[in-house]
Design an enzyme around this catalytic site. Structure first.
Site, PDB file in Angstrom:
ATOM      1  N   SER A 141       0.836  -1.193   0.000  1.00  0.00           N
ATOM      2  CA  SER A 141       0.000   0.000   0.000  1.00  0.00           C
ATOM      3  C   SER A 141       0.877   1.252   0.000  1.00  0.00           C
ATOM      4  O   SER A 141       1.673   1.450  -0.915  1.00  0.00           O
ATOM      5  CB  SER A 141      -0.941  -0.045   1.199  1.00  0.00           C
ATOM      6  OG  SER A 141      -1.989   0.868   1.048  1.00  0.00           O
ATOM      7  N   GLU A 235      -9.656  -5.220  -5.250  1.00  0.00           N
ATOM      8  CA  GLU A 235      -9.071  -4.033  -4.608  1.00  0.00           C
ATOM      9  C   GLU A 235      -9.422  -2.752  -5.343  1.00  0.00           C
ATOM     10  O   GLU A 235      -9.362  -2.691  -6.569  1.00  0.00           O
ATOM     11  CB  GLU A 235      -7.542  -4.124  -4.603  1.00  0.00           C
ATOM     12  CG  GLU A 235      -6.961  -5.210  -3.759  1.00  0.00           C
ATOM     13  CD  GLU A 235      -5.504  -4.927  -3.454  1.00  0.00           C
ATOM     14  OE1 GLU A 235      -5.181  -3.766  -3.126  1.00  0.00           O
ATOM     15  OE2 GLU A 235      -4.703  -5.857  -3.535  1.00  0.00           O
ATOM     16  N   HIS A 265      -7.305  -5.974  -0.385  1.00  0.00           N
ATOM     17  CA  HIS A 265      -6.118  -5.141  -0.214  1.00  0.00           C
ATOM     18  C   HIS A 265      -5.137  -5.765   0.779  1.00  0.00           C
ATOM     19  O   HIS A 265      -5.495  -6.118   1.902  1.00  0.00           O
ATOM     20  CB  HIS A 265      -6.553  -3.757   0.267  1.00  0.00           C
ATOM     21  CG  HIS A 265      -5.449  -2.762   0.344  1.00  0.00           C
ATOM     22  ND1 HIS A 265      -4.788  -2.306  -0.770  1.00  0.00           N
ATOM     23  CD2 HIS A 265      -4.878  -2.125   1.400  1.00  0.00           C
ATOM     24  CE1 HIS A 265      -3.876  -1.430  -0.412  1.00  0.00           C
ATOM     25  NE2 HIS A 265      -3.895  -1.313   0.904  1.00  0.00           N
TER      26      HIS A 265
END
Length: 297
Positions: A141, A235, A265
């Site tokens: 991320s 996602e 995610h």
């Protein structure tokens, strides 16, 4: 039959999203650390000029190869604790050492604090005798964003590149132009456009979101090391991952893109309860061993 990914979704959707930074950070630590790290992997704290970090080295692993890891959390949450299980499991499977970094968080410490900390961690590894070709850099991320920002900064400084980069569900475009932020909104239990907008505002502190320094999708990526990009099909950041893989390839960077069906995610954080999480880590571990020139199989 209830799938393991469905059980994980229920865990996330059963609680309201907190609002304060302290509550957000606590919730992220709690949900990401619901499973303990491997019980045979020791973790050793290290202080890098005031920056908290943590070594891991499973028995029988090669201490001469190391993964430098930056956790996710939108630059505003995440910690050594939240990603300890994932980092420890990867290091164990790859048979290498890991160094996870607790970089400073926004809004208290906006850009470029995290990048400064990442570069300090790189310099620490170099001071410990690790040559660039014995280091890989990875993150999920926002940690994927930070991985790319670190690589670009090293290249701009004329430094040799590490052996590899590993990006998990990377957030690469802070303008949020990816269509999947909307098309995947109903199936992504963790990421939403509004949530990311708030995180970006806290991190940018007035800096333009399309600045290549903070949105590596718009940066010159030439000369970066071989990169593995892993992302789930469910996602909101699917487009961020696919787009950065395309941009890396267009810049002549060797890149492998894996899209994992129905995964959410940063799903490998919960590898202890997700079969595809364990499989994803196994793929990453094998790929890193190849990049390090270590035996596989």
């Amino acid at each position: 039959m209830v799938r393991d990914i469905d059980e994980l979704r229920q865990l996330f959707t059963g609680q309201p999203r907190p609002t304060s930074w302290a509550e957000r950070r606590q919730r992220m630590d709690d949900i990401c650390a619901i499973d303990p790290p491997p019980d045979d992997v020791p973790f050793t704290p290290v202080d890098i000029a005031g920056l908290p970090a943590e070594w891991s080295l499973a028995p029988g692993s090669d201490a001469t190869r190391v993964l430098l890891y930056f956790h996710g959390g939108g630059y505003c949450s995440g910690s050594l604790r939240s990603h300890r299980a994932m980092v420890g499991a990867l290091g164990k499977q790859a048979g290498i050492r890991t160094l996870a970094v607790g970089y400073r968080l926004a809004p208290e410490h906006p850009y470029p604090a995290a990048l400064d900390d990442a570069l300090a961690a790189w310099r620490f590894l170099r001071s410990q005798g690790y040559a660039p070709e014995t280091i890989a850099i990875g993150g999920d991320s926002a940690g994927g964003n930070l991985t790319l920002a670190t690589l670009i900064a090293l290249r701009e400084a004329g430094e040799a590149m590490p052996a590899a980069a590993w990006l998990v569900s990377p957030w690469t475009d802070l303008t949020m132009s990816g269509a999947t932020l909307d098309s995947k909104a109903a199936v992504d239990p963790l990421i939403s456009r509004d949530y990311l907008v708030g995180l970006a505002q806290a991190f940018l502190a007035g800096r333009a979101a399309n600045d290549p320094a903070v949105s590596p999708l718009f940066a010159d990526l030439a000369g970066l090391p071989p990169t593995l990009v892993q992302v789930g099909s469910s996602e909101g950041l699917l487009d961020d991952a696919v787009s950065i893989a395309r941009a890396l390839g267009a810049a002549e960077v060797p890149v492998v893109l894996e899209v994992w069906p129905q995964m959410i995610h940063a799903w490998m954080v919960w590898a202890a309860r997700l079969a595809d999480g364990r499989a994803g880590l196994a793929n990453a571990a094998g790929w890193l061993r190849v990049r390090f020139g270590l035996k596989t199989g």
